[in-house]
Write a protein that holds these residues in place. Structure first.
Motif, PDB file in Angstrom:
ATOM      1  N   VAL A 125      17.233 -32.016   3.689  1.00  0.00           N
ATOM      2  CA  VAL A 125      17.588 -30.532   3.081  1.00  0.00           C
ATOM      3  C   VAL A 125      17.758 -31.084   1.486  1.00  0.00           C
ATOM      4  O   VAL A 125      18.564 -31.740   1.161  1.00  0.00           O
ATOM      5  N   VAL A 127      17.166 -29.351  -2.674  1.00  0.00           N
ATOM      6  CA  VAL A 127      16.839 -27.979  -3.712  1.00  0.00           C
ATOM      7  C   VAL A 127      16.701 -28.863  -4.843  1.00  0.00           C
ATOM      8  O   VAL A 127      17.468 -29.682  -5.408  1.00  0.00           O
ATOM      9  N   ARG A 133      22.173 -24.203  -6.926  1.00  0.00           N
ATOM     10  CA  ARG A 133      23.195 -23.348  -6.959  1.00  0.00           C
ATOM     11  C   ARG A 133      22.498 -21.831  -7.300  1.00  0.00           C
ATOM     12  O   ARG A 133      23.282 -20.910  -7.880  1.00  0.00           O
ATOM     13  N   ARG A 138      21.339 -21.998   1.019  1.00  0.00           N
ATOM     14  CA  ARG A 138      22.166 -21.211   2.167  1.00  0.00           C
ATOM     15  C   ARG A 138      20.931 -20.660   2.680  1.00  0.00           C
ATOM     16  O   ARG A 138      20.968 -20.477   4.018  1.00  0.00           O
ATOM     17  N   SER A 161      24.746 -36.033   3.284  1.00  0.00           N
ATOM     18  CA  SER A 161      24.875 -36.917   2.111  1.00  0.00           C
ATOM     19  C   SER A 161      26.180 -36.517   1.581  1.00  0.00           C
ATOM     20  O   SER A 161      26.916 -37.430   1.077  1.00  0.00           O
ATOM     21  N   ARG A 168      30.466 -24.483   5.696  1.00  0.00           N
ATOM     22  CA  ARG A 168      30.209 -22.990   5.401  1.00  0.00           C
ATOM     23  C   ARG A 168      29.204 -22.229   6.515  1.00  0.00           C
ATOM     24  O   ARG A 168      29.099 -21.091   6.630  1.00  0.00           O
TER      25      ARG A 168
HETATM   26  C1  LIG Z   1      22.935 -29.935  -1.624  1.00  0.00           C
HETATM   27  C2  LIG Z   1      21.802 -28.836  -2.034  1.00  0.00           C
HETATM   28  C3  LIG Z   1      20.992 -28.974  -1.065  1.00  0.00           C
HETATM   29  C4  LIG Z   1      22.598 -27.500  -2.469  1.00  0.00           C
HETATM   30  O1  LIG Z   1      21.594 -26.815  -2.744  1.00  0.00           O
HETATM   31  P1  LIG Z   1      22.003 -25.383  -3.601  1.00  0.00           P
HETATM   32  O2  LIG Z   1      20.454 -24.566  -3.472  1.00  0.00           O
HETATM   33  O3  LIG Z   1      22.353 -25.760  -5.054  1.00  0.00           O
HETATM   34  O4  LIG Z   1      23.121 -24.730  -2.576  1.00  0.00           O
HETATM   35  P2  LIG Z   1      23.283 -22.837  -2.639  1.00  0.00           P
HETATM   36  O5  LIG Z   1      23.093 -22.547  -4.043  1.00  0.00           O
HETATM   37  O6  LIG Z   1      22.218 -22.552  -1.787  1.00  0.00           O
HETATM   38  O7  LIG Z   1      24.804 -23.044  -2.329  1.00  0.00           O
HETATM   39  C5  LIG Z   1      25.200 -22.714  -0.885  1.00  0.00           C
HETATM   40  C6  LIG Z   1      26.569 -23.153  -0.820  1.00  0.00           C
HETATM   41  O8  LIG Z   1      26.902 -24.616  -0.914  1.00  0.00           O
HETATM   42  C7  LIG Z   1      27.858 -24.620  -1.934  1.00  0.00           C
HETATM   43  N1  LIG Z   1      27.318 -26.048  -2.681  1.00  0.00           N
HETATM   44  C8  LIG Z   1      25.917 -26.211  -3.010  1.00  0.00           C
HETATM   45  N2  LIG Z   1      26.278 -27.629  -3.299  1.00  0.00           N
HETATM   46  C9  LIG Z   1      27.290 -27.995  -3.170  1.00  0.00           C
HETATM   47  C10 LIG Z   1      27.875 -29.455  -3.317  1.00  0.00           C
HETATM   48  N3  LIG Z   1      27.131 -30.633  -3.703  1.00  0.00           N
HETATM   49  N4  LIG Z   1      29.551 -29.717  -2.995  1.00  0.00           N
HETATM   50  C11 LIG Z   1      29.926 -28.495  -2.477  1.00  0.00           C
HETATM   51  N5  LIG Z   1      29.539 -27.310  -2.266  1.00  0.00           N
HETATM   52  C12 LIG Z   1      28.187 -27.011  -2.460  1.00  0.00           C
HETATM   53  C13 LIG Z   1      27.537 -23.608  -3.069  1.00  0.00           C
HETATM   54  O9  LIG Z   1      28.811 -23.556  -3.712  1.00  0.00           O
HETATM   55  C14 LIG Z   1      27.577 -22.527  -1.928  1.00  0.00           C
HETATM   56  O10 LIG Z   1      28.638 -22.043  -1.559  1.00  0.00           O
HETATM   57  P3  LIG Z   1      28.765 -20.640  -0.926  1.00  0.00           P
HETATM   58  O11 LIG Z   1      27.546 -19.954  -0.456  1.00  0.00           O
HETATM   59  O12 LIG Z   1      29.686 -20.727   0.247  1.00  0.00           O
HETATM   60  O13 LIG Z   1      29.532 -19.815  -2.202  1.00  0.00           O
HETATM   61  C15 LIG Z   1      21.283 -29.573  -3.409  1.00  0.00           C
HETATM   62  O14 LIG Z   1      22.331 -29.530  -4.488  1.00  0.00           O
HETATM   63  C16 LIG Z   1      20.634 -30.751  -3.250  1.00  0.00           C
HETATM   64  O15 LIG Z   1      19.558 -30.958  -2.929  1.00  0.00           O
HETATM   65  N6  LIG Z   1      21.377 -31.990  -3.497  1.00  0.00           N
HETATM   66  C17 LIG Z   1      21.028 -33.140  -3.279  1.00  0.00           C
HETATM   67  C18 LIG Z   1      20.100 -33.627  -2.028  1.00  0.00           C
HETATM   68  C19 LIG Z   1      21.411 -33.565  -0.888  1.00  0.00           C
HETATM   69  O16 LIG Z   1      22.148 -34.226  -0.911  1.00  0.00           O
HETATM   70  N7  LIG Z   1      20.846 -32.824   0.011  1.00  0.00           N
HETATM   71  C20 LIG Z   1      21.734 -32.613   1.327  1.00  0.00           C
HETATM   72  C21 LIG Z   1      21.320 -33.719   2.366  1.00  0.00           C
HETATM   73  S1  LIG Z   1      22.496 -33.586   3.742  1.00  0.00           S
END
Ligand SMILES: CC(C)(COP(=O)(O)OP(=O)(O)OC[C@H]1O[C@@H](n2cnc3c(N)ncnc32)[C@H](O)[C@@H]1OP(=O)(O)O)[C@@H](O)C(=O)NCCC(=O)NCCS
Length: 453
Positions: A125, A127, A133, A138, A161, A168
């Motif tokens: 996963v 982005v 954000r 989501r 991670s 959520r």
């Molecule tokens: C984590 C990640 C996938 C989030 O992607 P994103 O598109 O920014 O997330 P969204 O905008 O769809 O956010 C969805 C929800 O998660 C929350 N959220 C996103 N990143 C977050 C974080 N790092 N910590 C806590 N909450 C987070 C948002 O506030 C949002 O909350 P809500 O919908 O309940 O209001 C992205 O930051 C990423 O690629 N991170 C690095 C790689 C990683 O760690 N991936 C996860 C592997 S398990």
């Protein structure tokens, strides 16, 4: 009561077509939502031209380096089991590099009692930092969970991670992992000294032995999953692109009758200031019998020139603690590890076994609306549960312990990793008798997951 273990393998596999899931269309609601923002959410066939860029986006998303052509080829070869999707931004300068990625497949999750249920495993996963954000993650998570529900998977699962990302969507940490750092000179082995033998083997031999051994062992521990071959190659260092593979040492344990019952792979880091203080990292240790477990751990703890042994993804309740004279020689760190999300309450609850007979009237809420409702779980003297629905507005059935909780909390307690009484004390569950509810839901073996995925 007797604990009834069940050797049904892949009990409900027939209801989930894992191959069809790989190519099922992306969830229409998520696709439309992303399309409104000019983004294209689509399947990326592992064999197709878009896969290399998809893999580069995953690496970048995890703040990792670019993948070489060999690494891409190796990944492609080993990823046929994955459903891969990406989100594309046609307005980006490199429009064929997805700005978001996700992979999933129908795996098998061992549940209390020894059955193995189909469970949608989610991975990769990401982005892109340029698109974070805006709700892309989501949309993808809701999309893949929707696809899993359509496929009939009763469960979903992932390793994470960051701990705060997935509650959520209804996921909860269901099996914690323990990391051990053991001062070997202090530990002193007091465990059994089995009759079999420990021998070095080539890494390739470890790779051959570990997969079938794990297929047998995984059904004994809730939380374990069926492991794809590429993971074993990672532990063994048997891919052409494996880094520092030559540092891995592999051993096997053969019992007195000549059958291999356990394997381990480890690396040693020298200490140049003091040659008696090298440290060992245990990459993977798998034992089918208590003897194999004792023999392999003893071998590692008694290595000459080694002062410290480190191992991760262990159970929170390792027998090893009771095999060393000085328990304080081990520093143990716990962490949330295997996350589970129930998608179908009756199928999930009827799939596992329970610690005590009883009746629970469960009132379950689900943030995403997949699995909420009122369910009566009745557990017989053999620990088998049957689930019926309990209609809205009606009082809880006579004699049943009432339990109100979210799908996140039900998922947290599902593998027996946390007691419903603990969740009630934490204000996460309400019950007319939390202790009784906890007894029914209990399991006598701590859940564990020995890999990341
Ligand atoms: C984590 C990640 C996938 C989030 O992607 P994103 O598109 O920014 O997330 P969204 O905008 O769809 O956010 C969805 C929800 O998660 C929350 N959220 C996103 N990143 C977050 C974080 N790092 N910590 C806590 N909450 C987070 C948002 O506030 C949002 O909350 P809500 O919908 O309940 O209001 C992205 O930051 C990423 O690629 N991170 C690095 C790689 C990683 O760690 N991936 C996860 C592997 S398990």
């Amino acid at each position: 009561m007797t604990f009834d273990t069940d050797t049904r393998r892949d009990a409900d596999s027939a209801t989930v077509d894992a191959a069809a899931y790989l190519v099922a269309p992306v969830n229409e609601r998520s696709r439309a939502r992303l399309a409104e923002n000019g983004l294209d959410y689509r399947l990326v066939p592992v064999t197709g031209d878009d896969y290399p860029q998809w893999l580069q986006s995953v690496a970048r998303g995890f703040q990792d380096g670019e993948r070489s052509d060999e690494q891409v080829a190796s990944s492609r070869e080993r990823s046929a089991y994955r459903r891969v999707t990406g989100v594309y931004d046609a307005a980006a300068p490199v429009a064929d590099a997805p700005v978001a990625t996700i992979a999933s497949w129908i795996g098998q999750l061992t549940v209390p009692g020894g059955a193995s249920l189909p469970s949608c495993a989610i991975s990769a996963v990401t982005v892109a930092p340029t698109h974070r954000r805006r709700g892309i993650a989501r949309a993808m998570l809701e999309g893949e969970l929707g696809a899993a529900v359509s496929a009939g998977a009763p469960l979903a699962m992932l390793t994470v991670s960051e701990s705060t990302l997935y509650g959520r969507y209804g996921f909860a940490p269901a099996a914690a992992s323990a990391s051990w750092r053991i001062e070997t000179k202090r530990a002193t082995w007091i465990g059994p000294r089995p009759d079999g033998r420990v021998d070095f083997i080539p890494r390739q031999r470890f790779r051959e032995l570990v997969a079938p051994l794990h297929e047998r062992v995984r059904l004994r521990v809730a939380g374990e999953i069926d492991v794809q071959g590429s993971f074993w190659d990672g532990f063994a260092g048997t891919t052409p692109t494996a880094e520092k593979a030559g540092e891995k040492r592999a051993v096997q344990y053969t019992d007195a009758s000549g059958v291999v019952r356990g394997v381990a792979v480890y690396t040693v880091k020298e200490n140049h200031d003091d040659f008696t203080k090298a440290s060992v990292h245990v990459g993977y240790l798998l034992a089918e019998t208590d003897d194999a477990y004792a023999a392999l751990w003893r071998f590692l703890l008694e290595l000459d020139l080694v002062a410290e042994v480190n191992a991760g993804e262990l159970s929170v309740d390792e027998p090893l603690r009771w095999m060393i004279a000085d328990q304080r020689a081990a520093t143990v760190t716990l962490r949330d590890h295997q996350y589970v999300r129930i998608l179908d309450v009756p199928a999930a609850l009827e799939g596992r076994r329970y610690g005590a007979p009883g009746a629970l009237a469960l009132d379950v809420t689900d943030v995403l609306g997949h699995a909420g409702g009122r369910f009566l779980l009745t557990v017989d003297d053999g620990g088998r549960g049957t689930v019926s629905t309990w209609s809205d507005g009606a009082a809880a059935p006579d004699g049943a312990v009432e339990v109100s909780l979210g799908i996140e909390e039900l998922s947290a307690a599902y593998l027996g990793g946390v007691s419903l009484a603990t969740l009630a004390a934490a204000g996460r569950v309400r019950s007319t008798d939390a202790s009784a509810a906890a007894r029914v839901f209990s399991w006598h073996v701590a859940p564990r997951l020995s890999i990341w995925y």
